[in-house]
Write a protein that holds these residues in place. Structure first.
Motif, PDB file in Angstrom:
ATOM      1  N   THR A  37      -0.408  14.536  -3.929  1.00  0.00           N
ATOM      2  CA  THR A  37       0.196  13.205  -3.926  1.00  0.00           C
ATOM      3  C   THR A  37       0.570  12.830  -2.493  1.00  0.00           C
ATOM      4  O   THR A  37       1.256  13.593  -1.800  1.00  0.00           O
TER       5      THR A  37
ATOM      6  N   THR B 124     -14.357   5.543   3.183  1.00  0.00           N
ATOM      7  CA  THR B 124     -14.060   5.302   1.766  1.00  0.00           C
ATOM      8  C   THR B 124     -14.938   4.193   1.179  1.00  0.00           C
ATOM      9  O   THR B 124     -15.110   4.119  -0.039  1.00  0.00           O
TER      10      THR B 124
ATOM     11  N   ASN C  28      -4.273   4.353   2.760  1.00  0.00           N
ATOM     12  CA  ASN C  28      -5.342   3.664   2.024  1.00  0.00           C
ATOM     13  C   ASN C  28      -6.642   4.452   2.076  1.00  0.00           C
ATOM     14  O   ASN C  28      -7.367   4.541   1.083  1.00  0.00           O
TER      15      ASN C  28
ATOM     16  N   THR D 168      -6.377   7.779  -0.056  1.00  0.00           N
ATOM     17  CA  THR D 168      -6.298   7.546  -1.503  1.00  0.00           C
ATOM     18  C   THR D 168      -7.391   6.607  -2.000  1.00  0.00           C
ATOM     19  O   THR D 168      -7.405   6.240  -3.181  1.00  0.00           O
ATOM     20  N   SER D 169      -8.299   6.200  -1.097  1.00  0.00           N
ATOM     21  CA  SER D 169      -9.395   5.282  -1.436  1.00  0.00           C
ATOM     22  C   SER D 169      -8.876   4.038  -2.140  1.00  0.00           C
ATOM     23  O   SER D 169      -9.395   3.588  -3.160  1.00  0.00           O
ATOM     24  N   SER D 170      -7.800   3.494  -1.575  1.00  0.00           N
ATOM     25  CA  SER D 170      -7.188   2.319  -2.198  1.00  0.00           C
ATOM     26  C   SER D 170      -6.846   1.297  -1.121  1.00  0.00           C
ATOM     27  O   SER D 170      -7.002   1.533   0.060  1.00  0.00           O
TER      28      SER D 170
ATOM     29  N   ASN E 297      -4.552  18.308  -7.802  1.00  0.00           N
ATOM     30  CA  ASN E 297      -4.368  17.103  -6.994  1.00  0.00           C
ATOM     31  C   ASN E 297      -3.253  17.230  -5.968  1.00  0.00           C
ATOM     32  O   ASN E 297      -2.452  18.159  -5.991  1.00  0.00           O
TER      33      ASN E 297
ATOM     34  N   ASN F   7       4.469   3.587  -0.955  1.00  0.00           N
ATOM     35  CA  ASN F   7       3.247   3.570  -1.752  1.00  0.00           C
ATOM     36  C   ASN F   7       2.908   5.003  -2.132  1.00  0.00           C
ATOM     37  O   ASN F   7       3.028   5.913  -1.307  1.00  0.00           O
TER      38      ASN F   7
ATOM     39  N   GLY G  11       0.021   7.608  -3.928  1.00  0.00           N
ATOM     40  CA  GLY G  11      -1.358   7.785  -4.385  1.00  0.00           C
ATOM     41  C   GLY G  11      -1.622   9.237  -4.737  1.00  0.00           C
ATOM     42  O   GLY G  11      -1.244  10.135  -3.993  1.00  0.00           O
TER      43      GLY G  11
ATOM     44  N   ASP H 134       3.308   6.997   1.272  1.00  0.00           N
ATOM     45  CA  ASP H 134       3.348   6.215   2.509  1.00  0.00           C
ATOM     46  C   ASP H 134       4.768   5.681   2.662  1.00  0.00           C
ATOM     47  O   ASP H 134       5.195   4.803   1.917  1.00  0.00           O
TER      48      ASP H 134
ATOM     49  N   ASN I 264      -3.718  -0.192  -1.643  1.00  0.00           N
ATOM     50  CA  ASN I 264      -2.378  -0.428  -2.178  1.00  0.00           C
ATOM     51  C   ASN I 264      -1.339  -0.635  -1.089  1.00  0.00           C
ATOM     52  O   ASN I 264      -0.342  -1.309  -1.291  1.00  0.00           O
TER      53      ASN I 264
ATOM     54  N   VAL J  97      -4.436  12.086  -5.409  1.00  0.00           N
ATOM     55  CA  VAL J  97      -5.817  12.301  -4.984  1.00  0.00           C
ATOM     56  C   VAL J  97      -6.318  13.643  -5.496  1.00  0.00           C
ATOM     57  O   VAL J  97      -5.621  14.657  -5.408  1.00  0.00           O
TER      58      VAL J  97
END
Length: 357
Positions: free
Chosen positions: A70, A239, A20, A23-25, A68, A41, A43, A73, A27, A45
Motif C-alpha cells: 500500500t 504506466t 500515480n 499505483t497506475s492511477s 500487495n 491518497n 493505492g 501519498d 487519483n 498495488v
C-alpha cells in the motif's frame, strides 16, 4: 500481510506524480503549487513476482493472487510542521500510520516547477523533513513523560522513553531501539523516528540510469542509508504503455527495472520480509511474512485459527517445485519436507499446512 509505505517530502518534489505512476492511477492531483495534496491518497498495488506466475502455470490454478503493498501519498511538509505550519499536523498524523517511509527528494533542475525553498538542495530538503519529524517526536515524548502520564506507565517504559528523549534532543540516531519489544511500545505512542525509511532521488530522464551531482552528494552525506534513484515522469509514462511497449521503452533508455520493482525490492530488504507461496488447482497465492517466522505464525497469515490448530507444514522449495512441477512429483523425488512448529519459513517456500479441524 502486505506493508504500507508513506511517500513524504517537501511540496512539489514529485510525490503525487510518483504515487500515480506506482499505483497506475490518476487519483493524486499533481500540480505546480504547494499543498495540492491535502488528504492522503491511498493505492494498493500487486507485488510483481515471476515465481508466482511460474507456479500458477505449473499448478494450472483457476486464480492467481499476488501479495500487495500500500502506497500513501502524504501532504507536503514544510519547515515548522512540528508546530502546525502548513499542513504539518495532518502530515504527521498520516505518517504515523505507515510501516516504512519513502523520503522523496528532488534531484533535478527545472524552471517550470516551483521549489518551496527557491533553490534545489536535496540535502537541505531531507534535513528539513527529518528535523520536523524529530521535533514532533520530542514533543510527543515530553507530553508522554508529564507527571499525569507517568502514573500510567511502568518504570521500564519511563526509563526507555527518557533515554530516547535524551538521544533525540542531541540529534542521535535511535535505530538501536527498533528491536521488537521496544518498537511496539514506541509505535503505540506514535513515534515516527523509529520507522525505517528509503531515500528516493527523483531525477530527470537524462540521469535516471547513473544519477547526477545531487544524488552523489546525498549518498556521500548518508553512506549507510538505502537509496533508490527514479524519474517520476518516466514511471508515469511507463504506466501508459502496454507490456511489450514497456520492455522496449525501458531498453531504449537503459532502465533495467521499474521504480515500482526497485522500491518493492528495497522495501522488502528494509523491513526484513519474505514471501512464501501456496499453490494448487484452485489458486496460487503469494504471502508476505517477516524473516524467521515460524511455520504456525506463517499459517496464521492465511487464517488466524491455523496457528493454534497447526499440525505440520509440507514444504517444497520454489526451485524444486519448478523442477518437478508439483507437490506429488517433488515428493516422489524426495524433495518434499515435513516441517514442525519450530520450522522457520524460508523465502520461496511452497507450503501446504496440515491443521486440526
Amino acid at each position: 500481510m502486505g506493508f504500507k509505505c508513506g511517500i513524504v517530502g517537501l511540496p512539489n518534489v514529485g510525490k503525487s506524480t510518483l504515487f500515480n505512476a506506482l499505483t497506475s492511477s490518476k487519483n493524486a492531483q499533481a500540480a505546480n503549487f504547494p499543498f495540492c495534496t491535502i488528504d492522503p491518497n491511498i493505492g494498493i498495488v500487486d507485488v510483481p513476482d515471476d515465481r508466482l506466475n511460474i507456479l500458477h502455470k505449473l499448478s494450472k490454478s483457476k486464480k492467481k493472487i499476488n501479495t500487495n503493498i500500500t502506497f500513501v501519498d502524504i501532504a507536503g511538509l514544510v519547515k515548522g510542521a512540528s508546530k502546525g505550519e502548513g499542513l504539518g499536523n495532518k502530515f504527521l498524523s498520516h505518517i504515523r500510520e505507515v510501516d516504512a517511509i519513502i523520503h522523496l527528494v528532488r534531484c533535478f533542475d527545472s524552471t517550470n516547477i516551483q521549489h518551496v525553498n527557491k533553490k534545489i538542495d536535496p540535502i537541505n530538503d531531507l534535513e528539513t523533513i527529518k528535523t520536523e519529524i524529530l521535533l514532533s517526536d520530542i514533543g510527543t515524548l515530553e507530553k508522554k513523560l508529564e507527571k499525569n502520564s507517568k502514573k500510567k506507565m511502568s518504570d521500564k517504559e519511563i526509563i526507555l522513553l527518557e533515554e530516547i528523549l535524551k538521544k533525540l534532543n542531541t540529534g542521535d540516531n535511535i535505530k538501536e531501539y527498533s528491536i521488537l519489544e521496544n518498537y511496539n511500545i514506541l509505535r503505540e505512542i506514535g513515534l515516527i523516528s523509529i520507522k525505517p525509511y528509503i531515500i528516493v532521488c527523483n531525477v530527470d530522464e537524462e540521469n535516471v540510469s547513473k544519477g547526477n551531482n545531487y544524488t552523489k552528494a546525498l549518498k556521500e552525506k548518508y553512506p549507510d542509508e538505502k537509496f533508490v534513484t527514479i524519474c517520476a515522469d518516466i514511471e508515469d509514462q511507463i504506466t501508459e504503455l502496454k507490456s511489450d511497449e514497456k520492455e522496449l521503452y525501458m531498453k531504449n533508455i537503459g532502465l533495467e527495472k521499474t521504480g515500482l520493482n526497485k522500491l518493492i525490492n528495497t522495501g522488502y530488504d528494509l523491513l526484513n520480509l519474505n514471501t512464501f507461496f501456496t499453490s494448487g488447482p484452485e489458486e496460487t497465492r503469494a504471502w508476505t511474512i517477516k524473516e524467521n517466522t515460524a511455520a504456525p505464525q506463517a499459517a496464521a497469515v492465511i487464517h488466524t485459527d491455523f496457528e493454534k490448530k497447526f499440525i505440520r507444514a509440507e514444504a517444497v522449495s520454489f526451485d524444486d517445485f519448478q523442477k518437478y512441477g508439483s507437490f506429488e512429483k517433488a515428493k516422489e523425488n524426495g524433495k518434499l519436507r515435513l516441517e514442525g512448529k519450530d520450522y522457520l519459513v524460508k523465502d520461496g517456500d511452497v507450503l501446504f499446512f496440515r491443521v486440526n479441524p
